[in-house]
Design a protein around this motif. Structure first.
Motif, PDB file in Angstrom:
ATOM      1  N   UNK A 121       0.817  -1.212   0.000  1.00 17.45           N
ATOM      2  CA  UNK A 121       0.000   0.000   0.000  1.00 17.45           C
ATOM      3  C   UNK A 121       0.855   1.268   0.000  1.00 17.45           C
ATOM      4  N   UNK A 122       2.107   1.133   0.395  1.00 24.73           N
ATOM      5  CA  UNK A 122       2.989   2.295   0.439  1.00 24.73           C
ATOM      6  C   UNK A 122       3.575   2.633  -0.926  1.00 24.73           C
ATOM      7  N   UNK A 123       3.409   1.759  -1.902  1.00 22.92           N
ATOM      8  CA  UNK A 123       3.934   2.027  -3.238  1.00 22.92           C
ATOM      9  C   UNK A 123       2.957   2.905  -4.020  1.00 22.92           C
ATOM     10  N   UNK A 124       3.457   3.543  -5.063  1.00 19.03           N
ATOM     11  CA  UNK A 124       2.631   4.470  -5.845  1.00 19.03           C
ATOM     12  C   UNK A 124       1.467   3.769  -6.545  1.00 19.03           C
ATOM     13  N   UNK A 125       1.645   2.497  -6.899  1.00 20.05           N
ATOM     14  CA  UNK A 125       0.580   1.767  -7.593  1.00 20.05           C
ATOM     15  C   UNK A 125      -0.663   1.583  -6.732  1.00 20.05           C
ATOM     16  N   UNK A 126      -0.489   1.624  -5.421  1.00 23.85           N
ATOM     17  CA  UNK A 126      -1.603   1.363  -4.509  1.00 23.85           C
ATOM     18  C   UNK A 126      -2.019   2.610  -3.724  1.00 23.85           C
ATOM     19  N   UNK A 127      -1.443   3.734  -4.056  1.00 28.28           N
ATOM     20  CA  UNK A 127      -1.709   4.966  -3.316  1.00 28.28           C
ATOM     21  C   UNK A 127      -2.520   5.935  -4.162  1.00 28.28           C
ATOM     22  N   UNK A 128      -3.561   6.503  -3.577  1.00 31.97           N
ATOM     23  CA  UNK A 128      -4.444   7.440  -4.265  1.00 31.97           C
ATOM     24  C   UNK A 128      -4.634   8.668  -3.380  1.00 31.97           C
ATOM     25  N   UNK A 155     -11.665  -4.308  -4.634  1.00 29.26           N
ATOM     26  CA  UNK A 155     -10.315  -3.745  -4.733  1.00 29.26           C
ATOM     27  C   UNK A 155     -10.039  -2.918  -3.480  1.00 29.26           C
ATOM     28  N   UNK A 156      -8.790  -2.611  -3.260  1.00 29.21           N
ATOM     29  CA  UNK A 156      -8.397  -1.822  -2.095  1.00 29.21           C
ATOM     30  C   UNK A 156      -7.274  -0.871  -2.487  1.00 29.21           C
ATOM     31  N   UNK A 157      -7.099   0.174  -1.704  1.00 27.54           N
ATOM     32  CA  UNK A 157      -6.053   1.152  -1.968  1.00 27.54           C
ATOM     33  C   UNK A 157      -5.784   1.968  -0.710  1.00 27.54           C
ATOM     34  N   UNK A 198     -15.115  -0.084   3.256  1.00 28.68           N
ATOM     35  CA  UNK A 198     -14.643   0.014   4.634  1.00 28.68           C
ATOM     36  C   UNK A 198     -13.383   0.860   4.617  1.00 28.68           C
ATOM     37  N   UNK A 199     -13.280   1.773   5.551  1.00 29.90           N
ATOM     38  CA  UNK A 199     -12.130   2.656   5.606  1.00 29.90           C
ATOM     39  C   UNK A 199     -11.524   2.609   7.009  1.00 29.90           C
ATOM     40  N   UNK A 200     -10.219   2.389   7.088  1.00 28.25           N
ATOM     41  CA  UNK A 200      -9.535   2.281   8.383  1.00 28.25           C
ATOM     42  C   UNK A 200      -8.233   3.065   8.329  1.00 28.25           C
ATOM     43  N   UNK A 201      -7.943   3.746   9.411  1.00 36.65           N
ATOM     44  CA  UNK A 201      -6.722   4.550   9.473  1.00 36.65           C
ATOM     45  C   UNK A 201      -5.490   3.659   9.359  1.00 36.65           C
ATOM     46  N   UNK A 202      -4.512   4.117   8.586  1.00 32.68           N
ATOM     47  CA  UNK A 202      -3.261   3.377   8.393  1.00 32.68           C
ATOM     48  C   UNK A 202      -2.223   3.946   9.351  1.00 32.68           C
ATOM     49  N   UNK A 258      -3.609   9.019   6.296  1.00 31.39           N
ATOM     50  CA  UNK A 258      -3.945   8.092   5.219  1.00 31.39           C
ATOM     51  C   UNK A 258      -4.746   6.918   5.752  1.00 31.39           C
ATOM     52  N   UNK A 259      -5.444   6.253   4.850  1.00 28.02           N
ATOM     53  CA  UNK A 259      -6.405   5.229   5.232  1.00 28.02           C
ATOM     54  C   UNK A 259      -6.357   4.087   4.220  1.00 28.02           C
ATOM     55  N   UNK A 260      -6.640   2.874   4.696  1.00 30.79           N
ATOM     56  CA  UNK A 260      -6.797   1.737   3.801  1.00 30.79           C
ATOM     57  C   UNK A 260      -8.286   1.601   3.497  1.00 30.79           C
ATOM     58  N   UNK A 261      -8.610   1.620   2.213  1.00 29.07           N
ATOM     59  CA  UNK A 261     -10.002   1.545   1.786  1.00 29.07           C
ATOM     60  C   UNK A 261     -10.236   0.224   1.050  1.00 29.07           C
ATOM     61  N   UNK A 262     -11.187  -0.552   1.522  1.00 26.45           N
ATOM     62  CA  UNK A 262     -11.582  -1.799   0.860  1.00 26.45           C
ATOM     63  C   UNK A 262     -12.960  -1.601   0.242  1.00 26.45           C
ATOM     64  N   UNK A 263     -13.072  -1.858  -1.063  1.00 21.50           N
ATOM     65  CA  UNK A 263     -14.299  -1.572  -1.805  1.00 21.50           C
ATOM     66  C   UNK A 263     -14.857  -2.845  -2.418  1.00 21.50           C
ATOM     67  N   UNK A 264     -16.166  -3.043  -2.337  1.00 21.90           N
ATOM     68  CA  UNK A 264     -16.861  -4.131  -3.041  1.00 21.90           C
ATOM     69  C   UNK A 264     -17.971  -3.498  -3.876  1.00 21.90           C
ATOM     70  N   UNK A 265     -18.121  -4.016  -5.106  1.00 16.63           N
ATOM     71  CA  UNK A 265     -19.084  -3.444  -6.041  1.00 16.63           C
ATOM     72  C   UNK A 265     -19.963  -4.548  -6.621  1.00 16.63           C
ATOM     73  N   UNK A 266     -21.245  -4.266  -6.696  1.00 10.55           N
ATOM     74  CA  UNK A 266     -22.169  -5.149  -7.369  1.00 10.55           C
ATOM     75  C   UNK A 266     -22.624  -4.522  -8.690  1.00 10.55           C
ATOM     76  N   UNK A 267     -22.638  -5.316  -9.768  1.00 12.30           N
ATOM     77  CA  UNK A 267     -23.000  -4.769 -11.094  1.00 12.30           C
ATOM     78  C   UNK A 267     -24.314  -5.397 -11.575  1.00 12.30           C
TER      79      UNK A 267
END
Length: 383
Positions: free
Chosen positions: A305-312, A332-334, A363-367, A374-383
């Motif tokens: 999560x500390x790398x640029x690919x996973x940071x937003x 997905x998460x970021x 879900x959002x939790x402080x890192x 910064x926070x770790x965000x876990x996302x679930x999507x229904x289509x």
């Protein structure tokens, strides 16, 4: 410190010295009186300060609570020398330094003969230490695979302790040791760090104790060396409290001095001033894992999560979410860097406006690992 001089007859001078000292991180406890009577056979002898030091260390290593040593060396400055000797023992034997609770001694002499009586209180008895040593070997045989490298071994030890030990929210200082972590599954920071120390030492991985302040309290944790570089390891603070079975955190896993100083502090010598000098921990562990190509381990620790690919950041959130939804990714998460976490719902609504999906949950939790907001965000999507 107290000196009492009593004259017995005309020629004999009797000197009695009393010292009572305790470990500064041991907080409050009841120091129970022990029977200090010893038989002649149990009295050890020493004719030099070096022999005296060896005899004291041997007795303490066996966790003897009371012992007597007859000293026939030079009695000059004996009061000062005994204190120096005991401090040297604790400095050289780190585990003992964190396993003793208090010690006191009295001595009396006539001429060149001094009889020194010691009373020592420990967190663990000799029998409890033997249990710990045996149990640790059993655990390591179970969790360590011969194919593991040292980085993987440290994680295995860390994870075992977090998953099998709970922090003692009753703050029972008498159970603040490795034995109670293994036997009862409950202890405090000293017990966590002692267990980590013994397990890593058994694996041949260089490890130290370090004590100072964490938050607003006295605290003990570890320093671990990997590939010649030192890192901070706070297993206690990686264990959720109240306990969450099955959950392991890595917020305080192999940090540099700079990373851990956001809420930990220390000074040379530790809380009781007897620790050897602490090595500098000036390496960022993520960078080392990248150099070593340990990508799987990096992801297992959540360090990716500390790398640029996973940071937003806030400016990137809209395009990031649109890309994920366009590809119809279901989960997905970021790591989200923001100073406005309380406005996350509005930011998501704005970013996904006009996108086609049935439902989107997160879900959002402080890192905790970084000083950033910064926070770790876990996302679930229904289509």
């Amino acid at each position: 410190m107290r000196f009492v001089r009593v004259f017995v007859s005309v020629l004999v001078l009797l000197v009695v010295f009393f010292l009572n000292t305790s470990n500064s991180f041991a907080a409050s406890y009841i120091d129970k009186e022990v029977d200090s009577k010893v038989t002649t056979e149990s009295v050890k002898s020493a004719s030099s300060l070096e022999e005296l030091k060896n005899q004291i260390h041997q007795a303490m290593s066996k966790r003897q609570t009371s012992f007597t040593i007859e000293y026939t060396g030079n009695p000059n400055k004996l009061t000062e020398n005994i204190k120096k000797i005991v401090e040297q023992i604790f400095t050289e034997d780190e585990y003992l330094n964190y396993d003793y609770r208090s010690y006191r001694y009295t001595w009396k002499n006539s001429g060149n003969r001094a009889v020194i009586d010691f009373n020592v209180s420990y967190f663990q008895t000799k029998e409890q230490l033997e249990y710990v040593n045996k149990r640790i070997q059993e655990i390591l045989d179970d969790i360590i695979d011969p194919s593991m490298n040292d980085h993987e071994k440290v994680k295995a030890v860390h994870d075992y302790i977090v998953l099998n030990v709970k922090y003692d929210t009753t703050y029972n200082q008498s159970h603040n040791a490795a034995y109670f972590a293994l036997k009862n599954g409950v202890t405090m920071c000293n017990g966590y760090s002692m267990l980590a120390y013994q397990m890593l030492e058994e694996l041949g991985i260089p490890v130290r104790f370090i004590s100072g302040r964490a938050g607003k309290e006295n605290h003990v944790w570890n320093l671990v060396q990997l590939d010649g570089k030192w890192y901070h390891l706070d297993v206690t603070w990686d264990d959720p409290s109240p306990d969450e079975p099955g959950r392991v955190m890595y917020d305080y896993y192999l940090l540099s001095d700079q990373e851990i100083q956001k809420d930990h502090s220390w000074k040379e010598g530790g809380l009781n001033g007897l620790n050897p000098p602490y090595p500098q921990a000036n390496t960022v562990y993520l960078n080392e894992l990248v150099k070593l190509g340990e990508m799987e381990l990096m992801e297992n620790l959540g360090l990716h999560y500390l790398t640029s690919d996973w940071t937003v950041n806030e400016n990137q959130l809209s395009s990031y979410l649109k890309g994920k939804l366009t590809n119809q990714e279901k989960s997905f998460s970021f790591r989200f860097v923001t100073s406005r976490s309380n406005e996350f719902q509005q930011m998501v609504s704005k970013a996904t406006n006009g996108m086609r999906f049935k439902n989107l949950n997160w879900q959002i939790a402080e890192y905790q690992r970084t000083p950033e907001q910064d926070y770790i965000v876990n996302v679930t999507v229904g289509y």
